[in-house]
Write an enzyme that holds these catalytic residues in place. Structure first.
Site, short mmCIF file in Angstrom:
data_model
loop_
_atom_site.label_atom_id
_atom_site.label_comp_id
_atom_site.label_asym_id
_atom_site.label_seq_id
_atom_site.Cartn_x
_atom_site.Cartn_y
_atom_site.Cartn_z
N SER A 1 -11.10 -13.79 -50.85
CA SER A 1 -11.56 -12.31 -51.56
C SER A 1 -12.35 -11.73 -51.03
O SER A 1 -13.32 -11.21 -50.89
CB SER A 1 -12.12 -12.96 -53.06
OG SER A 1 -13.06 -13.55 -53.07
N ASN B 1 -3.68 -11.80 -56.02
CA ASN B 1 -3.73 -12.38 -55.57
C ASN B 1 -4.96 -13.13 -56.65
O ASN B 1 -5.42 -13.82 -56.88
CB ASN B 1 -3.99 -13.56 -54.17
CG ASN B 1 -4.27 -14.59 -54.21
OD1 ASN B 1 -4.60 -15.20 -55.36
ND2 ASN B 1 -5.28 -14.74 -53.02
N GLY C 1 -2.80 -11.05 -38.78
CA GLY C 1 -4.04 -10.54 -40.64
C GLY C 1 -4.32 -11.97 -40.18
O GLY C 1 -3.76 -12.05 -41.94
N GLY D 1 -16.00 -15.73 -49.30
CA GLY D 1 -16.51 -15.97 -47.98
C GLY D 1 -15.06 -16.17 -46.78
O GLY D 1 -13.70 -16.14 -47.41
N SER E 1 -12.52 -18.04 -43.88
CA SER E 1 -11.53 -19.18 -43.91
C SER E 1 -12.54 -19.61 -43.18
O SER E 1 -13.32 -19.61 -42.41
CB SER E 1 -10.53 -19.11 -43.53
OG SER E 1 -10.16 -19.95 -43.05
N ASP F 1 -6.05 -21.54 -52.12
CA ASP F 1 -5.01 -22.58 -50.95
C ASP F 1 -4.64 -23.23 -51.34
O ASP F 1 -2.97 -23.18 -51.91
CB ASP F 1 -5.56 -23.37 -50.11
CG ASP F 1 -6.06 -22.95 -48.91
OD1 ASP F 1 -4.59 -22.44 -48.12
OD2 ASP F 1 -6.37 -23.39 -48.20
N SER G 1 -15.35 -21.38 -44.09
CA SER G 1 -17.10 -21.21 -44.62
C SER G 1 -17.72 -21.55 -45.00
O SER G 1 -19.11 -21.81 -45.09
CB SER G 1 -17.36 -19.44 -45.05
OG SER G 1 -16.63 -19.26 -46.03
#
Ligand SMILES: Nc1ncnc2c1ncn2[C@@H]1O[C@H](COP(=O)(O)OS(=O)(=O)O)[C@@H](OP(=O)(O)O)[C@H]1O
Ligand SMILES: Nc1ncnc2c1ncn2[C@@H]1O[C@H](COP(=O)(O)OP(=O)(O)O)[C@@H](O)[C@H]1O
EC number: 2.7.1.25
Length: 207
Positions: free
Chosen positions: A111, A87, A159, A37, A39, A67, A41
């Site tokens: 993701s 990642n 970004g 989801g 950032s 994080d 959320s």
């Protein structure tokens, strides 16, 4: 003997204790709950609540938080598309190891790309990759507790997912966490929704 990627002449070493034995020891089945989801959320909140609720039921889990992992394992990665791909690939591999160890691995990362989440799913067997999507209205993340959206809107972070970087929602995930009658469910209620799913699929017992 095989070659995998850049690794040549490598051998697979079998372990004397298998996944089934480990699962019996902890009376649960290893799996990955992958929380995706935007950032803000509520991913980390759900991950923590889920881990706590599982703990009170005597179930062992471990959180892989995007994080946090960027403080160590993934500190060489930034937020360019190719870094995000790497990642997710790395965390998918680590999550697979935790699930193989018999744990309920809770991966909590933006993701943003569907293809990468699907690749993590492909790594796992027995439907043990459970994708949980934070599908909450914007009010949650517009609270902006970290102040990142404000910076992104001002052009001070480039970004940023959801502002000038893409987020691809799941098309067909196992669990969709969403508002009920316009209200955001409490973290415990969300955790219980996931636990109900895990119970229904038999992950909270070894056989
Ligand atoms: N450009 C940009 N876009 C999105 N997020 C950013 C960015 N820069 C920093 N942050 C912070 O990094 C956290 C997301 O890390 P992830 O590893 O989950 O991201 S990703 O899955 O690789 O997209 C994210 O944490 P959450 O708010 O918990 O999602 C942010 O705190
Ligand atoms: N279910 C919820 N009910 C109320 N507030 C929530 C809920 N989930 C998250 N929050 C709040 O929203 C903010 C963002 O949540 P967080 O878990 O940090 O999101 P993310 O990990 O996706 O960035 C935090 O201030 C958190 O306390």
């Amino acid at each position: 003997m095989s070659t995998v990627g850049n690794s040549t002449n490598i051998f697979w070493q079998e372990s004397p204790i298998g996944k089934t034995e480990r699962q019996k020891l902890v009376n649960q089945k290893g799996c990955v709950v992958w929380i995706t989801g935007l950032s803000g959320s509520g991913k980390s909140t759900l991950a923590c609540s889920l881990s706590r609720e599982l703990y009170t039921r005597g179930k062992l889990s471990y959180i892989l938080d995007g994080d946090n992992l960027r403080h160590g394992l993934n500190k060489d990665l930034g937020f360019k598309a190719e870094d995000r791909v790497e990642n997710i690939r790395r965390v998918g591999e680590v999550a697979k190891l935790f699930a193989d160890a018999g744990l309920i691995c809770i991966a909590s990362l933006i993701s943003p790309y569907r293809k990468d989440r699907d690749a993590c799913r492909e790594m796992m067997q027995d439907s043990s990759f459970i994708e949980a999507s934070m599908y909450l209205k914007s009010w949650l993340f517009t609270r902006d507790p970290k102040g990142l959206y404000k910076l992104a809107r001002a052009g001070k972070i480039k970004g940023f997912t959801g502002i000038d970087d893409p987020y691809e929602s799941p098309l067909n995930c196992e669990i969709q966490l969403k508002e009920k009658e316009g209200e955001c469910p409490s973290p415990v209620a969300m955790a219980e929704e996931v636990i109900t799913y895990l119970e229904g699929k038999g992950f909270l017992q070894s056989q």
